[in-house]
Design a protein around this motif. Structure first.
Motif, short mmCIF file in Angstrom:
data_model
loop_
_atom_site.label_atom_id
_atom_site.label_comp_id
_atom_site.label_asym_id
_atom_site.label_seq_id
_atom_site.Cartn_x
_atom_site.Cartn_y
_atom_site.Cartn_z
N CYS A 198 1.71 54.91 -30.98
CA CYS A 198 2.89 54.32 -30.36
C CYS A 198 2.55 53.85 -28.93
O CYS A 198 1.65 54.39 -28.28
CB CYS A 198 4.03 55.34 -30.35
SG CYS A 198 5.63 54.57 -30.00
N ASP A 199 3.29 52.86 -28.47
CA ASP A 199 2.95 52.06 -27.28
C ASP A 199 2.17 52.76 -26.16
O ASP A 199 1.13 52.28 -25.73
CB ASP A 199 4.22 51.50 -26.64
CG ASP A 199 4.88 50.44 -27.50
OD1 ASP A 199 4.55 50.34 -28.70
OD2 ASP A 199 5.74 49.72 -26.97
N THR A 204 3.06 52.23 -36.57
CA THR A 204 3.57 51.61 -35.35
C THR A 204 4.26 50.28 -35.70
O THR A 204 4.18 49.81 -36.83
CB THR A 204 2.41 51.37 -34.38
OG1 THR A 204 1.35 50.72 -35.08
CG2 THR A 204 1.89 52.67 -33.81
N CYS A 205 4.92 49.68 -34.73
CA CYS A 205 5.71 48.47 -34.97
C CYS A 205 4.87 47.43 -35.73
O CYS A 205 3.67 47.27 -35.47
CB CYS A 205 6.24 47.90 -33.67
SG CYS A 205 7.63 48.85 -33.05
N ALA A 260 1.94 48.29 -29.23
CA ALA A 260 1.07 49.23 -29.95
C ALA A 260 -0.06 48.47 -30.65
O ALA A 260 -1.23 48.88 -30.58
CB ALA A 260 1.89 50.02 -30.96
#
Ligand code: FES
Length: 569
Positions: free
Chosen positions: A125-126, A197-198, A204
């Motif tokens: 994640c980011d 993740t996105c 990310a």
């Protein structure tokens, strides 16, 4: 390169004033975990894991950690899994950005304090990947980054959906009353449908690609979807590679060099990558005293075409990018612009990696250099009297007709003011105005992703899809629009943004890379004297953060971390 001593379980003994006793005691407690003396005499690979019920992006981390352990054991070392804090982007208040440095410190200190000879860092994640890389750089132990990988897409009425560009698209439709409450609730359950993740080229994904091009992740691993079996194989291979690292004296400082950092900036441009990645890469490089000036950033951007057709800039999703050839395919198109003698943690050079042609590339997703999505790079730095130390603009995700705009400022003093008034029917705003948000920078607010100011409801209902918005905040890597971010210095650090008043004229020129407040310097100076000082948090991490955080041009790292590392160089 520096020599690496393999010490295993006896590394960094606990201080009892008697080393032999400390060794004996540590081994006694290690035996309670069912480890034989034979295992305890092996080199140790630490595996930093970050699962959390507050981090959906890391949902399969246990499987991934098992795969790394398998690789470590197969290569003849002892794996030891240990936790650090985890940062789930949407579960943190006021913003995950505030905790990136805390996670970097946790990672650095736990690598240093515990007995390990090398480390595999699992994040996704980011903020987690930049935090882990910052920590690993400062800890100075051989390290490999393994990412959790992106999620797969969902479907809604035949349309592919992926968090989180489509989250914003559908929310915009709901605000404009193009879809109703029932439909937005259906969409809510269809945007994030797997672990990972996105699904787009957000922060990310951009950071995963950066880790790969820097050489800190194994080649070909950045884009593998979280739920793909190849992701587990990447885990196993990362475990083996960490053990192999013990014989190749490569530390993060040998991998992350000025040249590999420039390669990473170039890849961001070609990916149409996230604006946040500029801040994070600056922070990672800053730990080694490496700085890429704004002019060089713009030069790299102007000579590097956007080659990847993924949301938020284009159409595809990360699963398409993986199947299209991933980072390796993009790097082959950029080969003539890259520093090829940079090293990967597997010991190979980038030149060696790119020698063989890739088997197949989906040109709908990854274009050739001669047929780009856009001729110039995705991001540029802006300067001017509103941003003496720079600002960032994602031209690839902006509306070209707004690139040269002069407009009237509609000012929001802070995040609360924005929330209270943006949808007010009384707000004096037109589509050709410039929305200005103050006090959302690192010191004032932890630099949240608030730079994507919503289009005022009354304009959204009238069909306005984009307008120029400027702030000292960040924006999500999955967002889009004509948005000037990271204005530096921020309002709370005395930046000229604090002087902007309703009705002032502001000029944005992408061609000249300028953002200007059309008010005399004298008047700006005068107004800044009236800006109220920031309230200081009294205790805890908030107080430390506000006191020590640097501005965006220095990656928002902590002054005491960067300065100490630079002195050590
Ligand atoms: Fe974790 Fe987007 S919320 S990557």
């Amino acid at each position: 390169m520096t020599d690496i001593k393999v010490i295993g379980i006896d590394n960094g003994l606990t201080n009892y004033g008697d080393k032999d006793f400390a060794r004996f005691l540590r081994r006694t407690f290690a035996r309670s975990m069912g480890l034989s003396q034979d295992m305890l005499n092996k080199p140790i690979i630490g595996i930093a894991v970050t699962p959390s019920d507050f981090n959906s992006c890391h949902r399969y981390m246990d499987d991934l950690a098992d795969a790394v352990c398998r690789g470590v054991l197969a290569a003849g070392a002892l794996p030891r899994v240990f936790p650090t804090i985890s940062l789930g982007e949407v579960f943190l208040n006021p913003t995950s950005m505030m905790f990136r440095n805390l996670m970097a410190m946790d990672t650095e200190e736990m690598i240093r304090a515990q007995p390990m000879d090398a480390v595999v860092l699992i994040g996704g994640c980011d903020k987690t990947v930049p935090a882990q890389l910052m920590g690993a750089v400062s800890a100075g132990l051989p390290a490999i980054q393994l990412v959790t990988g992106p999620m797969m897409t969902g479907r809604h009425k035949g349309q592919r959906l992926g968090a989180c560009t489509d989250c914003r698209g559908f929310w915009g439709k709901y605000r404009a009353e193009e879809i109703d409450k029932e439909e937005i609730q259906q969409v809510e359950g269809r945007l994030s449908v797997t672990a990972g993740t996105c699904a787009v080229m957000g922060t990310a994904s951009t950071m995963a690609c950066i880790a790969e091009v820097l050489g800190m992740s194994l080649p070909g691993t950045a884009a593998i979807p979280a739920v793909h079996s190849a992701r587990l194989l990447a885990g196993e291979e990362s475990g083996k590679a960490a053990v192999a690292l013990l014989k190749k004296p490569l530390k993060p400082a040998d991998i992350i060099t000025k040249e590999s950092v420039e390669n990473a900036f170039r890849l961001i441009m070609a990916l149409g990558g996230s604006t946040n990645a500029i801040v994070h890469l600056t922070a990672i490089a800053g730990r080694l005293g490496i700085k890429v000036p704004m002019d060089r950033l713009n030069q790299i951007s102007d000579e590097t075409s956007v080659l990847v057709d993924l949301k938020p800039v284009g159409e595809g999703y990360m699963e398409d990018f993986y199947n299209a050839g991933g980072v390796g395919a993009v790097l082959r198109e950029l080969k003539h612009l890259l520093h090829l003698d940079t090293k990967c943690i597997d010991g190979s050079t980038l030149r060696q990696r790119l020698e063989d042609p890739i088997e197949w590339v989906d040109r709908k997703v990854i274009r050739s250099f001669d047929d780009p999505v856009s001729k110039v790079g995705g991001l540029i730095a802006l300067q001017g009297n509103l941003a003496p130390k720079g600002a960032i603009f994602k031209r690839a995700a902006a509306t070209e007709s707004l690139f040269e705009t002069e407009g009237r400022a509609v000012v929001f003093e802070n995040l609360e003011d924005l929330a209270n008034r943006i949808d007010s029917p009384d707000l004096d705003v037109n589509a050709d105005d410039i929305l200005v948000l103050k006090n959302a920078g690192p010191k004032a607010a932890g630099m949240p992703e608030a730079g994507y100011l919503p289009i005022p409801k009354k304009l959204a209902r009238a069909g306005v899809k984009d307008m120029v918005r400027i702030s000292d905040a960040r924006m999500s890597g999955t967002a889009f629009g004509t948005i000037v971010l990271h204005i530096t210095p921020e309002t709370a650090a005395g930046g000229p943004l604090g002087a902007v008043r309703n009705g002032d004229r502001i000029r944005l020129s992408v061609a000249n890379k300028k953002i200007e407040l059309l008010v005399s310097e004298e008047e700006i100076k005068q107004r800044l004297e009236d800006v109220a000082p920031l309230l200081q948090p009294k205790r805890g991490y908030s107080a430390l953060y506000q006191r020590s955080v640097l501005q965006a041009d220095e990656g928002c790292d902590f002054d005491f971390l960067v300065d100490a590392d630079k002195k050590a160089l």
